[in-house]
Write a protein that holds these residues in place. Structure first.
Motif, mmCIF file in Angstrom:
data_model
loop_
_atom_site.group_PDB
_atom_site.id
_atom_site.type_symbol
_atom_site.label_atom_id
_atom_site.label_comp_id
_atom_site.label_asym_id
_atom_site.label_seq_id
_atom_site.Cartn_x
_atom_site.Cartn_y
_atom_site.Cartn_z
ATOM 1 N N PRO A 133 8.789 1.290 1.075
ATOM 2 C CA PRO A 133 7.402 0.832 0.938
ATOM 3 C C PRO A 133 6.455 1.629 1.818
ATOM 4 O O PRO A 133 6.750 1.899 2.987
ATOM 5 C CB PRO A 133 7.479 -0.636 1.389
ATOM 6 C CG PRO A 133 8.901 -1.033 1.171
ATOM 7 C CD PRO A 133 9.706 0.199 1.439
ATOM 8 N N HIS A 134 5.337 2.027 1.245
ATOM 9 C CA HIS A 134 4.349 2.783 1.995
ATOM 10 C C HIS A 134 2.984 2.592 1.357
ATOM 11 O O HIS A 134 2.878 2.264 0.173
ATOM 12 C CB HIS A 134 4.706 4.276 2.018
ATOM 13 C CG HIS A 134 4.664 4.927 0.679
ATOM 14 N ND1 HIS A 134 5.623 4.715 -0.279
ATOM 15 C CD2 HIS A 134 3.753 5.773 0.116
ATOM 16 C CE1 HIS A 134 5.330 5.413 -1.364
ATOM 17 N NE2 HIS A 134 4.196 6.050 -1.165
ATOM 18 N N SER A 135 1.954 2.803 2.138
ATOM 19 C CA SER A 135 0.590 2.713 1.623
ATOM 20 C C SER A 135 0.222 4.010 0.930
ATOM 21 O O SER A 135 0.510 5.103 1.426
ATOM 22 C CB SER A 135 -0.389 2.434 2.765
ATOM 23 O OG SER A 135 -1.723 2.519 2.302
ATOM 24 N N LEU A 136 -0.395 3.883 -0.238
ATOM 25 C CA LEU A 136 -0.880 5.069 -0.946
ATOM 26 C C LEU A 136 -2.230 5.520 -0.411
ATOM 27 O O LEU A 136 -2.799 6.478 -0.909
ATOM 28 C CB LEU A 136 -0.989 4.768 -2.439
ATOM 29 C CG LEU A 136 0.327 4.489 -3.159
ATOM 30 C CD1 LEU A 136 0.069 4.167 -4.623
ATOM 31 C CD2 LEU A 136 1.276 5.668 -3.048
ATOM 32 N N GLY A 137 -2.736 4.806 0.596
ATOM 33 C CA GLY A 137 -4.029 5.150 1.166
ATOM 34 C C GLY A 137 -5.036 4.057 0.889
ATOM 35 O O GLY A 137 -4.855 3.210 0.022
#
Length: 391
Positions: A133-137
């Motif tokens: 999981p990661h933020s796309l911005g």
């Protein structure tokens, strides 16, 4: 990017309806967010899907937007959304994917409430992680900042399932993912409403394994199944299990080859694609005559069944709203079940390899997949296999 493998588990009942067992969803899948293709030339692919299939280009991500790794075109028609991506680095895993498989589906992405929680639940249930999981911005919608989260797991072959969630203080959200910029080029819509189902081909003996995987990992249930008595001809056969989410809005038939005298369409696909993958995408329309007429005018070629099929159609299907002469002229198939009838037609492969193709489907009450058309359709596919020297 190889397939995850769970312990095979044969599903005992031959047919289980979608509401036959309680929900086991660890999270709620809202919809198919998009289907992403990896292709050799995304600009040309976007032109094809716009001019031939009626999709409109909405946004773009690439060198001009600061992305040095990929060029991606965001295509839409109705609620169907395709992302067409070309790797810009020849030594990247994505470039290896295109070299091995040709143009094809890489990611069937789901929208969920919480991508991180969905990812954690899927991994806990045996999924192999592909992307943490990661933020796309950050992005901004209606003046309010927010973030979009993505994670991904491996499915059959080199196919992924991404989880995408939107986190905004209001119900408003951006039209596309961060990194994309508006690049509208309108297409001429042909009446496609949304994705009806996505069909995957897996190897011999792997169908039950992957049906169990979708049940255990994503909480899907068996919607219906077909054996080699349902889908066979004199020469070849296949077996299929249809898996569905709770709402029955996301349906994934899973096919495997069955023993036959000659090579089946699944065997041909697995050889050409070099492994399991998405065989076809079914697109829903509310007016199949108008949609198929437009697609034919745009150059899309469809499989054709013998005229004898239409002579038997009234006795098998009964009355339909559409004019039989028009159905016959366009080569559209019809089938009926206890809920109503459906109309469907299948394109020729849209790639040079005999891999990916599209189905156009209109449902007039029927929730099925055209079981009564299987034999005629399979024979039509075999005729094309013979032309390719692959039967």
């Amino acid at each position: 990017m190889s397939a995850s493998r769970s312990a095979a588990s044969v599903l005992d009942n031959p047919v289980i309806t979608a509401d036959a067992e309680p929900s086991r969803h660890p999270f709620r899948l809202k919809r198919i967010h998009h289907i992403e293709f990896l292709v050799g030339n995304a600009k040309q692919a976007a032109f094809f899907y716009r001019k031939a299939m009626g999709f409109s280009q909405a946004a773009y991500r690439g060198l001009e937007t600061g992305d040095r790794e990929f060029a991606t075109y965001w295509m839409e028609q109705g609620r169907a959304r395709l992302l067409l991506t070309t790797p810009l680095c020849p030594d990247s895993p994505a470039a290896a994917h295109v070299a091995r498989h040709g143009d094809g589906v890489y990611d069937i992405a789901f929208e969920v409430d919480d991508a991180a929680a969905a990812f954690a639940a899927a991994v806990e249930r045996g999924a192999r992680p592909a992307l943490a999981p990661h933020s796309l911005g950050s992005s901004r919608a209606a003046g309010a900042p927010g973030t979009i989260c993505r994670a991904a797991i491996h499915a059959y072959g080199d196919t992924l399932h991404s989880f995408i969630s939107y986190h905004f203080p209001s119900s408003d959200r951006p039209l596309w993912l961060p990194g994309f910029e508006a690049a509208p080029i309108p297409g001429q819509p042909v009446g496609i409403l949304r994705v009806d189902h996505v069909v995957g081909n897996v190897g011999l003996g792997e169908m039950n394994e992957w049906a169990e995987w979708y049940s255990r990992v994503l909480g899907f249930k068996r919607f219906i199944s077909f054996d080699d008595q349902d889908i066979s001809t004199e020469y070849s056969a296949l077996m299929s299990i249809v898996m569905s989410d709770d709402s029955c809005s996301i349906k994934f038939p899973i096919n495997e080859p069955a023993a036959g005298r000659k090579k089946s369409q699944i065997d041909e696909y697995l050889e050409a694609y070099h492994g399991p993958g998405v065989q076809h995408i079914a697109l829903l329309t509310e007016d199949i005559i108008a949609t198929v007429s437009a697609l034919r005018a745009n150059g899309i070629q469809f499989l054709r069944v013998p005229d004898a099929y239409y002579e038997e159609l009234p006795g098998r299907v009964g009355g339909i709203d559409e004019k039989p002469a028009r159905i016959r002229e366009l080569g559209i198939l019809a089938d009926r079940d206890e809920d109503g009838y459906l109309l469907q037609i299948f394109s020729q492969p849209v790639e040079d390899r005999p891999t990916l193709f599209f189905e156009i489907i209109q449902r007039k009450g029927s929730k099925g997949f055209g079981k009564g058309n299987f034999k005629a359709l399979f024979e039509a596919i075999e005729r094309e296999q013979a032309r390719r020297g692959n039967l």
